[in-house]
Design an enzyme around this catalytic site. Structure first.
Site, PDB file in Angstrom:
ATOM      1  N   TYR A 128       0.821  -1.214   0.000  1.00 39.27           N
ATOM      2  CA  TYR A 128       0.000   0.000   0.000  1.00 39.27           C
ATOM      3  C   TYR A 128       0.859   1.270   0.000  1.00 39.27           C
ATOM      4  O   TYR A 128       0.652   2.175  -0.809  1.00 39.27           O
ATOM      5  CB  TYR A 128      -0.916  -0.031   1.234  1.00 39.27           C
ATOM      6  CG  TYR A 128      -1.835   1.153   1.400  1.00 39.27           C
ATOM      7  CD1 TYR A 128      -3.022   1.241   0.678  1.00 39.27           C
ATOM      8  CD2 TYR A 128      -1.537   2.174   2.299  1.00 39.27           C
ATOM      9  CE1 TYR A 128      -3.879   2.316   0.847  1.00 39.27           C
ATOM     10  CE2 TYR A 128      -2.390   3.248   2.475  1.00 39.27           C
ATOM     11  CZ  TYR A 128      -3.554   3.313   1.752  1.00 39.27           C
ATOM     12  OH  TYR A 128      -4.403   4.389   1.922  1.00 39.27           O
ATOM     13  N   LYS A 145       1.192   4.259  -2.668  1.00 38.44           N
ATOM     14  CA  LYS A 145       0.872   5.637  -2.262  1.00 38.44           C
ATOM     15  C   LYS A 145       2.059   6.572  -2.512  1.00 38.44           C
ATOM     16  O   LYS A 145       1.870   7.729  -2.865  1.00 38.44           O
ATOM     17  CB  LYS A 145       0.448   5.657  -0.793  1.00 38.44           C
ATOM     18  CG  LYS A 145      -0.851   4.908  -0.504  1.00 38.44           C
ATOM     19  CD  LYS A 145      -2.057   5.656  -1.020  1.00 38.44           C
ATOM     20  CE  LYS A 145      -2.893   4.873  -1.967  1.00 38.44           C
ATOM     21  NZ  LYS A 145      -3.982   5.621  -2.578  1.00 38.44           N
TER      22      LYS A 145
HETATM   23  N1  LIG Z   1      -9.572   5.925   4.727  1.00 40.21           N
HETATM   24  C1  LIG Z   1      -8.370   6.339   5.082  1.00 40.21           C
HETATM   25  O1  LIG Z   1      -8.017   6.391   6.284  1.00 40.21           O
HETATM   26  C2  LIG Z   1      -7.392   6.776   4.041  1.00 40.21           C
HETATM   27  C3  LIG Z   1      -6.190   7.351   4.476  1.00 40.21           C
HETATM   28  C4  LIG Z   1      -5.263   7.767   3.542  1.00 40.21           C
HETATM   29  C5  LIG Z   1      -5.535   7.607   2.196  1.00 40.21           C
HETATM   30  N2  LIG Z   1      -6.694   7.050   1.789  1.00 40.21           N
HETATM   31  C6  LIG Z   1      -6.904   6.886   0.352  1.00 40.21           C
HETATM   32  O2  LIG Z   1      -8.150   7.415  -0.032  1.00 40.21           O
HETATM   33  C7  LIG Z   1      -8.640   6.701  -1.184  1.00 40.21           C
HETATM   34  C8  LIG Z   1     -10.061   6.269  -0.907  1.00 40.21           C
HETATM   35  O3  LIG Z   1     -10.053   5.408   0.223  1.00 40.21           O
HETATM   36  P1  LIG Z   1     -11.348   5.116   1.080  1.00 40.21           P
HETATM   37  O4  LIG Z   1     -10.929   5.036   2.479  1.00 40.21           O
HETATM   38  O5  LIG Z   1     -12.432   6.059   0.680  1.00 40.21           O
HETATM   39  O6  LIG Z   1     -11.687   3.615   0.591  1.00 40.21           O
HETATM   40  P2  LIG Z   1     -13.059   2.865   0.294  1.00 40.21           P
HETATM   41  O7  LIG Z   1     -12.734   1.420   0.442  1.00 40.21           O
HETATM   42  O8  LIG Z   1     -14.170   3.438   1.087  1.00 40.21           O
HETATM   43  O9  LIG Z   1     -13.327   3.185  -1.257  1.00 40.21           O
HETATM   44  C9  LIG Z   1     -12.555   2.612  -2.268  1.00 40.21           C
HETATM   45  C10 LIG Z   1     -13.399   2.454  -3.523  1.00 40.21           C
HETATM   46  O10 LIG Z   1     -12.575   1.905  -4.556  1.00 40.21           O
HETATM   47  C11 LIG Z   1     -13.370   0.981  -5.279  1.00 40.21           C
HETATM   48  N3  LIG Z   1     -12.512   0.036  -6.003  1.00 40.21           N
HETATM   49  C12 LIG Z   1     -11.732  -0.934  -5.468  1.00 40.21           C
HETATM   50  N4  LIG Z   1     -11.099  -1.581  -6.453  1.00 40.21           N
HETATM   51  C13 LIG Z   1     -11.493  -1.034  -7.627  1.00 40.21           C
HETATM   52  C14 LIG Z   1     -11.165  -1.268  -8.983  1.00 40.21           C
HETATM   53  N5  LIG Z   1     -10.316  -2.235  -9.350  1.00 40.21           N
HETATM   54  N6  LIG Z   1     -11.748  -0.497  -9.930  1.00 40.21           N
HETATM   55  C15 LIG Z   1     -12.623   0.469  -9.571  1.00 40.21           C
HETATM   56  N7  LIG Z   1     -12.958   0.749  -8.305  1.00 40.21           N
HETATM   57  C16 LIG Z   1     -12.398   0.004  -7.345  1.00 40.21           C
HETATM   58  C17 LIG Z   1     -14.227   0.319  -4.218  1.00 40.21           C
HETATM   59  O11 LIG Z   1     -15.345  -0.350  -4.792  1.00 40.21           O
HETATM   60  C18 LIG Z   1     -14.591   1.507  -3.345  1.00 40.21           C
HETATM   61  O12 LIG Z   1     -15.774   2.116  -3.806  1.00 40.21           O
HETATM   62  C19 LIG Z   1      -7.684   5.518  -1.394  1.00 40.21           C
HETATM   63  O13 LIG Z   1      -6.799   5.817  -2.435  1.00 40.21           O
HETATM   64  C20 LIG Z   1      -6.942   5.420  -0.084  1.00 40.21           C
HETATM   65  O14 LIG Z   1      -5.634   4.912  -0.246  1.00 40.21           O
HETATM   66  C21 LIG Z   1      -7.632   6.621   2.683  1.00 40.21           C
END
Ligand SMILES: NC(=O)c1ccc[n+]([C@@H]2O[C@H](COP(=O)([O-])OP(=O)(O)OC[C@H]3O[C@@H](n4cnc5c(N)ncnc54)[C@H](O)[C@@H]3O)[C@@H](O)[C@H]2O)c1
Length: 269
Positions: free
Chosen positions: A154, A158
């Site tokens: 991951y 990132k």
């Molecule tokens: N939640 C956190 O704490 C956090 C922290 C830092 C960064 N992020 C980043 O934010 C972004 C969103 O994360 P989140 O927490 O909202 O996650 P989430 O799991 O709520 O949403 C991720 C979405 O990606 C979709 N997805 C997965 N694989 C896919 C594919 N192959 N094709 C199309 N869609 C696909 C899923 O269906 C889902 O709707 C990510 O890039 C994550 O790395 C999140």
């Protein structure tokens, strides 16, 4: 309104930060293409966009497939006439110690979380290049600039998101297309919720943030909308941390701090 009339694609828009960005962008006047592998949840986001009085398109797709990325851009142009911006959010995570991380797990995370970002930004960006304006936002993570135990592939993906933002910004900024990276801290979403369900772990995670709390998806969406908007007209190849100060804190590395949990099998390093 910050995005009046703009046509925005959001990959991973069915959930979490992507959904919050879709709703906020719609609230600021944008029509939204929700690009996600989860059709049912993407439809639900589309309904939230329409409830704001904006148009919504759902593209059911796998961001790691080049043909799907091209179809995403084609369908957005067919529906909206053009593309003004894209937010790349889609992710799947497999936490693991590096000595246990399998090739399949590596490929899954890198294919969606890094290659998928490139493919979708390239396909949408080519449309923006033709018209000489647009904005690309890569949602990375503080985990992309701060190593922690058990991140698996991951953090590698990132970190790559940051360089994608820098490279696209350098190559395309002179042609009117800006690219930037947002680095969220900890945000309860379906991706991370299991950790926050354990009160002890939730408290431990909030404690490593100088502001003393985790963030909300809507607070990350604010940064995405700003970078999409013309108010960010001179912001290019930039990294915007939205993490309550976590990345600048050494507390994350306090030995013995309870930080991981059942869904993230690691402890503070
Ligand atoms: N939640 C956190 O704490 C956090 C922290 C830092 C960064 N992020 C980043 O934010 C972004 C969103 O994360 P989140 O927490 O909202 O996650 P989430 O799991 O709520 O949403 C991720 C979405 O990606 C979709 N997805 C997965 N694989 C896919 C594919 N192959 N094709 C199309 N869609 C696909 C899923 O269906 C889902 O709707 C990510 O890039 C994550 O790395 C999140």
């Amino acid at each position: 309104m910050m995005l009046e009339g703009k046509k925005i694609i959001i990959t991973g828009g069915a959930s979490g930060i992507g959904r919050a960005s879709a709703v906020l962008a719609a609230n600021e006047g944008a029509d939204i293409a929700v690009a996600d592998i989860d059709r049912v949840a993407a439809d639900a986001t589309a309904e939230l966009v329409r409830a704001k009085g904006r148009e919504a398109l759902v593209v059911e797709m796998d961001t790691s497939k080049v043909a799907d990325a091209q179809r995403m851009a084609d369908e957005a142009v067919a529906a909206f006439g053009t593309i003004d911006g894209i937010v790349c959010c889609a992710i799947k995570q497999k936490p693991a110690k590096l000595e246990e991380l399998s090739e399949e797990e590596w490929d899954m995370v890198i294919d969606i979380g890094l290659k998928g970002y490139f493919l979708c930004a390239q396909a949408a960006g080519r449309v923006m290049l033709e018209r000489g304006s647009g904005s690309i936002v890569f949602v990375s993570s503080v985990g992309g600039v701060q190593a922690y135990n058990g991140a698996g592939a991951y953090s590698i993906a990132k970190a790559g998101n940051v360089m994608l933002g820098n490279l696209f910004g350098v190559e395309w900024g002179g042609r009117g297309v800006r690219a930037n990276t947002v680095l969220p801290g900890q945000v309860p979403t379906p991706l991370t919720q299991a950790m926050f369900d354990d009160p002890e772990i939730a408290a431990g995670r909030a404690a490593v943030v100088p502001m003393g709390r985790v963030g909300q998806p809507e607070e990350i969406a604010e940064a995405c909308v700003f970078l999409l908007s013309d108010r960010a007209s001179y912001v290019n190849a930039a990294m915007l941390k939205v993490d309550g100060g976590q990345a600048e804190s050494k507390m994350m590395h306090t030995p013995g701090r309870k930080w991981g949990g059942k869904s993230m099998d690691y402890e503070a390093s």
